[in-house]
Design an enzyme around this catalytic site. Sequence first.
Site, mmCIF file in Angstrom:
data_model
loop_
_atom_site.group_PDB
_atom_site.id
_atom_site.type_symbol
_atom_site.label_atom_id
_atom_site.label_comp_id
_atom_site.label_asym_id
_atom_site.label_seq_id
_atom_site.Cartn_x
_atom_site.Cartn_y
_atom_site.Cartn_z
ATOM 1 N N GLY A 13 0.808 -1.419 0.337
ATOM 2 C CA GLY A 13 0.152 -0.270 0.195
ATOM 3 C C GLY A 13 1.069 0.833 0.119
ATOM 4 O O GLY A 13 2.002 1.451 1.392
ATOM 5 N N THR A 120 6.370 -7.062 1.509
ATOM 6 C CA THR A 120 7.308 -6.702 0.429
ATOM 7 C C THR A 120 8.450 -6.905 0.379
ATOM 8 O O THR A 120 8.874 -7.423 -0.405
ATOM 9 C CB THR A 120 7.060 -4.740 -0.124
ATOM 10 O OG1 THR A 120 5.392 -4.868 -0.292
ATOM 11 C CG2 THR A 120 7.867 -4.353 -1.327
ATOM 12 N N ASP A 142 0.989 0.906 9.534
ATOM 13 C CA ASP A 142 0.385 0.679 10.522
ATOM 14 C C ASP A 142 1.857 1.057 11.632
ATOM 15 O O ASP A 142 1.266 0.269 12.840
ATOM 16 C CB ASP A 142 0.786 -0.390 10.175
ATOM 17 C CG ASP A 142 -1.171 -0.974 9.237
ATOM 18 O OD1 ASP A 142 -1.842 -0.327 8.933
ATOM 19 O OD2 ASP A 142 -1.692 -1.945 8.623
ATOM 20 N N ARG A 177 -23.458 13.992 20.537
ATOM 21 C CA ARG A 177 -23.243 12.212 20.188
ATOM 22 C C ARG A 177 -22.240 11.322 20.210
ATOM 23 O O ARG A 177 -21.171 11.953 20.516
ATOM 24 C CB ARG A 177 -23.810 12.677 18.588
ATOM 25 C CG ARG A 177 -24.807 13.017 17.909
ATOM 26 C CD ARG A 177 -24.467 13.247 16.329
ATOM 27 N NE ARG A 177 -25.967 13.899 15.381
ATOM 28 C CZ ARG A 177 -25.441 14.302 14.098
ATOM 29 N NH1 ARG A 177 -25.157 14.508 13.705
ATOM 30 N NH2 ARG A 177 -26.773 14.649 14.136
ATOM 31 N N MET A 184 -7.263 2.622 10.075
ATOM 32 C CA MET A 184 -6.469 1.546 9.702
ATOM 33 C C MET A 184 -5.452 1.312 11.050
ATOM 34 O O MET A 184 -5.903 1.353 12.339
ATOM 35 C CB MET A 184 -5.812 1.874 8.883
ATOM 36 C CG MET A 184 -6.394 1.891 7.262
ATOM 37 S SD MET A 184 -5.464 2.207 5.897
ATOM 38 C CE MET A 184 -6.978 2.388 4.630
ATOM 39 N N ARG A 282 -22.965 7.932 15.399
ATOM 40 C CA ARG A 282 -22.491 8.196 14.015
ATOM 41 C C ARG A 282 -20.952 7.539 13.952
ATOM 42 O O ARG A 282 -19.931 7.580 14.816
ATOM 43 C CB ARG A 282 -22.381 9.358 13.867
ATOM 44 C CG ARG A 282 -23.376 10.295 13.993
ATOM 45 C CD ARG A 282 -24.558 9.691 13.302
ATOM 46 N NE ARG A 282 -25.927 10.239 12.873
ATOM 47 C CZ ARG A 282 -26.683 11.653 12.328
ATOM 48 N NH1 ARG A 282 -25.683 11.523 11.115
ATOM 49 N NH2 ARG A 282 -27.667 11.820 11.640
HETATM 50 O O1 F6P Z 1 -0.850 -2.121 5.592
HETATM 51 C C1 F6P Z 1 -1.659 -0.502 5.648
HETATM 52 C C2 F6P Z 1 -2.686 -0.754 5.184
HETATM 53 O O2 F6P Z 1 -2.878 0.843 5.068
HETATM 54 C C3 F6P Z 1 -3.536 -1.774 6.565
HETATM 55 O O3 F6P Z 1 -3.697 -0.949 7.383
HETATM 56 C C4 F6P Z 1 -4.757 -2.075 5.817
HETATM 57 O O4 F6P Z 1 -5.507 -2.520 5.815
HETATM 58 C C5 F6P Z 1 -4.238 -2.521 4.102
HETATM 59 O O5 F6P Z 1 -2.790 -1.407 3.774
HETATM 60 C C6 F6P Z 1 -5.565 -1.518 3.182
HETATM 61 O O6 F6P Z 1 -5.171 -1.847 2.141
HETATM 62 P P1 F6P Z 1 -6.075 -2.097 0.190
HETATM 63 O O7 F6P Z 1 -5.520 -0.128 0.219
HETATM 64 O O8 F6P Z 1 -5.494 -2.112 -0.583
HETATM 65 O O9 F6P Z 1 -7.107 -1.874 0.959
#
Ligand code: F6P
Length: 364
Positions: A13, A120, A142, A177, A184, A282
């Site tokens: 990613g 990777t 992450d 609320r 992520m 929400r």
């Molecule tokens: O590993 C990095 C990350 O951003 C994760 O936190 C997330 O689950 C994943 O990539 C999302 O990947 P994609 O963009 O393929 O949905």
Amino acid sequence: MALKKVGILTGGGDCSGLNAVIRGVTRTAIIGYKAEVVGIEGGFEGLISGQTQELSIRATRDILTLGGTILGTTNKGNPFEYRELRPDGSISVSDYSDRAMETYKRLGLDCLFVVGGEGTLEIGYKFAKKGAHVIGIPKTIDNDLDKTDYTFGFQTAVEVACDALDRLHTTGKSHQRVMILEVMGRTAGWISMESGIAGGAHIIIIPEIPYNIDRIVEKIKARAKGGSPYSIIMVAEGAKEEGGDVITQATASTRLQGVPQLGGVGSYLAEEIKKRIDLEVRCTVLGHIQRGGSPCAFDRVLGTRLGSHAVRAAAEGNFGNMVALKMPDIVLVPLADLAGKVRVVPVDSQLIQCAEAIGISMGR
Ligand code: F6P
């Protein structure tokens, strides 16, 4: 050794700071070693297809502040287990690693810099075992890579998530609320933890600590009773309910990637909380907003240092390693030592102790 030609690819990613690395590698290789620099496009896909671009000081001139990667990336396309969709909808898996090795040899690279997260870098290590001169550069929002204090991209993601929380506070307070922010974090809750503390969340849910909805509701009720009829909940996408599992989305891209796409825990929490209290709830999903945009200063500096140090390591012949941050220095760690290790938030860490000490509920 004399460096004549080096290659770089970005895999997995995208995240903020990748271009700072590309620029750091390119400038150090050209200024320090007069080496040629080749950008391999689309991660390992480019190594299979041979699609490349020349990287020069001019080509990398204005990219320091840019998010994403000028080389492109993918979290599909592992040459050792290349997944393709057949016309009948089934998936075929092929080994194209020899083809990728041929590209590496044809390009005449003295070193290949592989920039990516755990998956990777593992592929990079497999190429190192096949005889390629590989140096890994750790990346992921992450922050879950072992053997490095931080990965670039993380601090930018935390800034974005913290800003989102600041904004959710105003609506939460004005409308009384419960506002949930899903961020992520597949297996590690670093983004949730750090931005939750920075953004004044009242409840932080992370993958490392299974949550209990009744405990979450108790916290919301206690706040309401104490005169604050609104609450801010930060939840990582990989969080699990006690005795439950992660919530995933079924997509075609998931099948090709071979890894489930997470998402939906925030909405699930919202529905479950609504059943138990008389407050509006929400949910906002931050998604890829936390991966994009200009890197913060920390990530620009870290990316530049990692890229530059990687070139020096290549010139010294230190292949098969990853460059890592061990405050305050950049050090080398054998790629072999990473093998499948993910760095999660230790449940007995000072970070969690601090959160609970100031009254944040961890949903347990
Ligand atoms: O590993 C990095 C990350 O951003 C994760 O936190 C997330 O689950 C994943 O990539 C999302 O990947 P994609 O963009 O393929 O949905």
